[in-house]
Design a protein around this motif. Structure first.
Motif, PDB file in Angstrom:
ATOM      1  N   THR A 185       0.769  -1.292  -0.024  1.00 27.15           N
ATOM      2  CA  THR A 185       0.047   0.091  -0.174  1.00 27.15           C
ATOM      3  C   THR A 185       0.781   1.365  -0.033  1.00 27.15           C
ATOM      4  O   THR A 185       0.324   2.234  -0.277  1.00 27.15           O
ATOM      5  N   THR A 191      -3.023  -4.805   6.074  1.00 24.46           N
ATOM      6  CA  THR A 191      -2.986  -5.171   4.619  1.00 24.46           C
ATOM      7  C   THR A 191      -3.022  -6.790   4.748  1.00 24.46           C
ATOM      8  O   THR A 191      -3.345  -7.453   3.856  1.00 24.46           O
ATOM      9  N   THR A 203      -6.378  -8.024   4.480  1.00 18.24           N
ATOM     10  CA  THR A 203      -7.174  -7.662   3.304  1.00 18.24           C
ATOM     11  C   THR A 203      -6.644  -8.772   2.396  1.00 18.24           C
ATOM     12  O   THR A 203      -7.289  -9.357   1.605  1.00 18.24           O
ATOM     13  N   ILE A 204      -5.255  -9.227   2.559  1.00 16.59           N
ATOM     14  CA  ILE A 204      -4.982 -10.568   1.804  1.00 16.59           C
ATOM     15  C   ILE A 204      -5.503 -11.599   2.012  1.00 16.59           C
ATOM     16  O   ILE A 204      -5.934 -12.505   1.207  1.00 16.59           O
ATOM     17  N   LYS A 241      -9.217 -11.332   0.449  1.00 10.43           N
ATOM     18  CA  LYS A 241      -9.219 -11.292  -1.036  1.00 10.43           C
ATOM     19  C   LYS A 241      -8.429 -12.232  -1.739  1.00 10.43           C
ATOM     20  O   LYS A 241      -8.697 -12.693  -2.667  1.00 10.43           O
ATOM     21  N   VAL A 271      -4.930  -8.814  -4.465  1.00  8.47           N
ATOM     22  CA  VAL A 271      -4.377  -7.444  -4.078  1.00  8.47           C
ATOM     23  C   VAL A 271      -3.275  -7.016  -4.585  1.00  8.47           C
ATOM     24  O   VAL A 271      -3.020  -5.782  -4.798  1.00  8.47           O
TER      25      VAL A 271
END
Length: 81
Positions: A8, A55, A58-59, A62, A67
């Motif tokens: 990010t 993050t 999120t990984i 998704k 990502v």
């Protein structure tokens, strides 16, 4: 070694600590960085990335491929993966 998220591009924030007497001292808010290895099935290889805990969640939700694809599209990917 920079304290940045490889996916990010997030970096530490600056701010102040405030005492009870309202004295201000400078403070740096570091990220919750973790060094993790991820397997990318499309490329059949492992990569090591420094990512924040946010993050990482999120990984997990998704998937690493989605990502990374999104980060390339945004242009925030710091490490060439």
């Amino acid at each position: 070694m920079a304290r940045k998220d490889d996916i990010t591009g997030q970096k530490p924030l600056n701010g102040y600590r405030s005492s009870k007497a309202n004295n201000k001292t400078k403070h740096r808010f570091h990220l919750n960085l973790k060094k993790r290895r991820f397997y990318i099935p499309e490329e059949d290889r492992w990569v090591t990335l420094k990512v924040t805990a946010k993050t990482l969640r999120t990984i997990n939700k998704k998937g690493i491929s989605a990502v990374l694809k999104e980060a390339r599209k945004k242009g925030t990917l710091l490490k060439e993966v």
